[in-house]
Design a protein around this motif. Structure first.
Motif, PDB file in Angstrom:
ATOM      1  N   CYS A  60       0.549  -6.657  -7.231  1.00  0.00           N
ATOM      2  CA  CYS A  60       1.940  -6.981  -7.567  1.00  0.00           C
ATOM      3  C   CYS A  60       2.934  -6.196  -6.724  1.00  0.00           C
ATOM      4  N   HIS A  61       2.494  -5.076  -6.119  1.00  0.00           N
ATOM      5  CA  HIS A  61       3.402  -4.255  -5.317  1.00  0.00           C
ATOM      6  C   HIS A  61       3.361  -4.611  -3.832  1.00  0.00           C
ATOM      7  N   ALA A  62       2.423  -5.480  -3.448  1.00  0.00           N
ATOM      8  CA  ALA A  62       2.319  -5.880  -2.040  1.00  0.00           C
ATOM      9  C   ALA A  62       3.509  -6.778  -1.668  1.00  0.00           C
ATOM     10  N   PRO A  63       3.901  -6.790  -0.396  1.00  0.00           N
ATOM     11  CA  PRO A  63       4.995  -7.673   0.030  1.00  0.00           C
ATOM     12  C   PRO A  63       4.720  -9.119  -0.370  1.00  0.00           C
ATOM     13  N   LEU A  64       5.686  -9.727  -1.017  1.00  0.00           N
ATOM     14  CA  LEU A  64       5.581 -11.104  -1.505  1.00  0.00           C
ATOM     15  C   LEU A  64       4.474 -11.278  -2.546  1.00  0.00           C
ATOM     16  N   PRO A  72      -8.834  -3.658   2.263  1.00  0.00           N
ATOM     17  CA  PRO A  72      -9.063  -2.254   1.904  1.00  0.00           C
ATOM     18  C   PRO A  72      -7.976  -1.694   0.997  1.00  0.00           C
ATOM     19  N   GLU A  73      -6.759  -2.227   1.125  1.00  0.00           N
ATOM     20  CA  GLU A  73      -5.663  -1.758   0.279  1.00  0.00           C
ATOM     21  C   GLU A  73      -5.856  -2.153  -1.180  1.00  0.00           C
ATOM     22  N   ASN A  96       1.467   4.317  -2.908  1.00  0.00           N
ATOM     23  CA  ASN A  96       2.491   5.294  -3.272  1.00  0.00           C
ATOM     24  C   ASN A  96       3.362   4.801  -4.421  1.00  0.00           C
ATOM     25  N   CYS A  97       3.308   3.489  -4.652  1.00  0.00           N
ATOM     26  CA  CYS A  97       4.099   2.924  -5.743  1.00  0.00           C
ATOM     27  C   CYS A  97       3.475   3.220  -7.097  1.00  0.00           C
ATOM     28  N   LEU A  98       2.227   3.690  -7.099  1.00  0.00           N
ATOM     29  CA  LEU A  98       1.538   3.983  -8.352  1.00  0.00           C
ATOM     30  C   LEU A  98       1.851   5.404  -8.803  1.00  0.00           C
ATOM     31  N   SER A  99       2.377   5.539  -9.979  1.00  0.00           N
ATOM     32  CA  SER A  99       2.631   6.859 -10.540  1.00  0.00           C
ATOM     33  C   SER A  99       1.375   7.363 -11.236  1.00  0.00           C
TER      34      SER A  99
END
Length: 286
Positions: A60-64, A72-73, A96-99
């Motif tokens: 959900c945080h990936a572009p589009l 791998p991401e 990095n978007c994951l807290s």
């Protein structure tokens, strides 16, 4: 059929050269190999759970909102998730978007939804420095020792009559992570010599050929969701042993996944230390 998805943690010295480990941190002495036993019937269910969790917390945080499941991401890896929990930086910027709270929630949901895999994890922990000092050599390569023990555990599982027909009288196949020490070291003749030697010392004739398909299959972990789950579970177990902390919060969450004896003990069943004397004091009787 049972599929045994295998992953490792730690380093096996090239050509068995143990010298570089003798003066390293105590944590570096350990080599781990784990196998997660998954029935054909549960194979897709496991994959679907992993993909669902990935989509919910990572994709959900990936572009589009687009990220291929084999990227791998998108790979679930224990050391990446726990790097965030421990205040470090993940390998990929996307993560990095994951807290810390996000990771804790992800892990909690994933482990909760995988309860159908309880008692299906087998881990071999080899203290390579003690192994060397005891025998003044590495009699057999650590990856082959660990794979032999895992195959013996697999045979016990395959031969154990249970009410569930998925786990009795079936064949098994091992799937190992590409690039692992098992993959790099694997030579059929040398492995069979190691396996036969250990079996002879054990004084038991194991029906390897009758129950297990001949050679391990090599797969890339980013392509196989089941290997990613094995990686995560093993990371937590290995981290607890390296830090000598069997009371850790996450290890307690993973304990139900580790195969147990009828009396509930894990050591000697789903958790096997080698050499036998290498069991840390706080893990004896565990």
């Amino acid at each position: 059929m049972l599929i045994f998805y295998c992953d490792e943690s730690g380093v096996y010295p090239k050509a068995g050269n143990i010298a570089p480990l003798l003066n390293q941190d105590e944590k570096d002495r350990w080599y781990f190999l784990a196998a997660l036993a998954v029935s054909i019937e549960h194979r897709k269910q496991l994959r679907d759970v992993v993909l669902d969790v990935k989509n919910k917390y990572i994709v959900c945080h990936a572009p589009l909102g687009k990220l291929h499941e084999r990227s791998p991401e998108a790979e679930i890896k224990g050391h990446e998730l726990f790097a965030i929990l421990k205040g470090g930086k993940p390998k990929f910027r996307l993560w990095n978007c994951l807290s810390k709270t996000d990771v804790e929630t992800l892990l909690d949901e994933l482990l909760s939804r995988l309860s159908f895999l309880h008692n299906r994890l087998y881990v071999v922990a080899i203290d390579q420095v003690f192994y060397y000092r005891k025998m003044f050599r590495l009699a057999w390569p650590s990856p082959f020792v660990a794979l032999t023990f895992l195959q013996q555990k697999a045979l016990y599982l395959l031969n154990t009559p249970t009410p569930n027909p998925d786990f009795g009288g079936r064949f098994g196949i091992f799937v190992v992570d590409r690039g692992s020490a098992v993959d790099q070291q694997f030579e059929v003749d040398e492995f069979l010599k190691t396996r036969d030697s250990i079996s002879q010392i054990a004084g038991v004739s194991f029906p390897y050929d009758a129950m297990l398909l001949e050679n391990p299959v090599v797969a890339k972990s980013s392509d196989v969701a089941q290997l990613q789950v094995c990686d995560l579970l093993l990371y937590i177990v290995a981290d607890a042993i390296r830090s000598d902390n069997p009371q850790g919060e996450w290890f307690k969450r993973v304990m139900p996944f580790i195969a147990a004896k009828p009396d509930g003990k894990k050591t000697g069943a789903g958790l096997h230390f080698y050499p036998l004397e290498a069991v840390p004091a706080s893990w004896k009787g565990f």
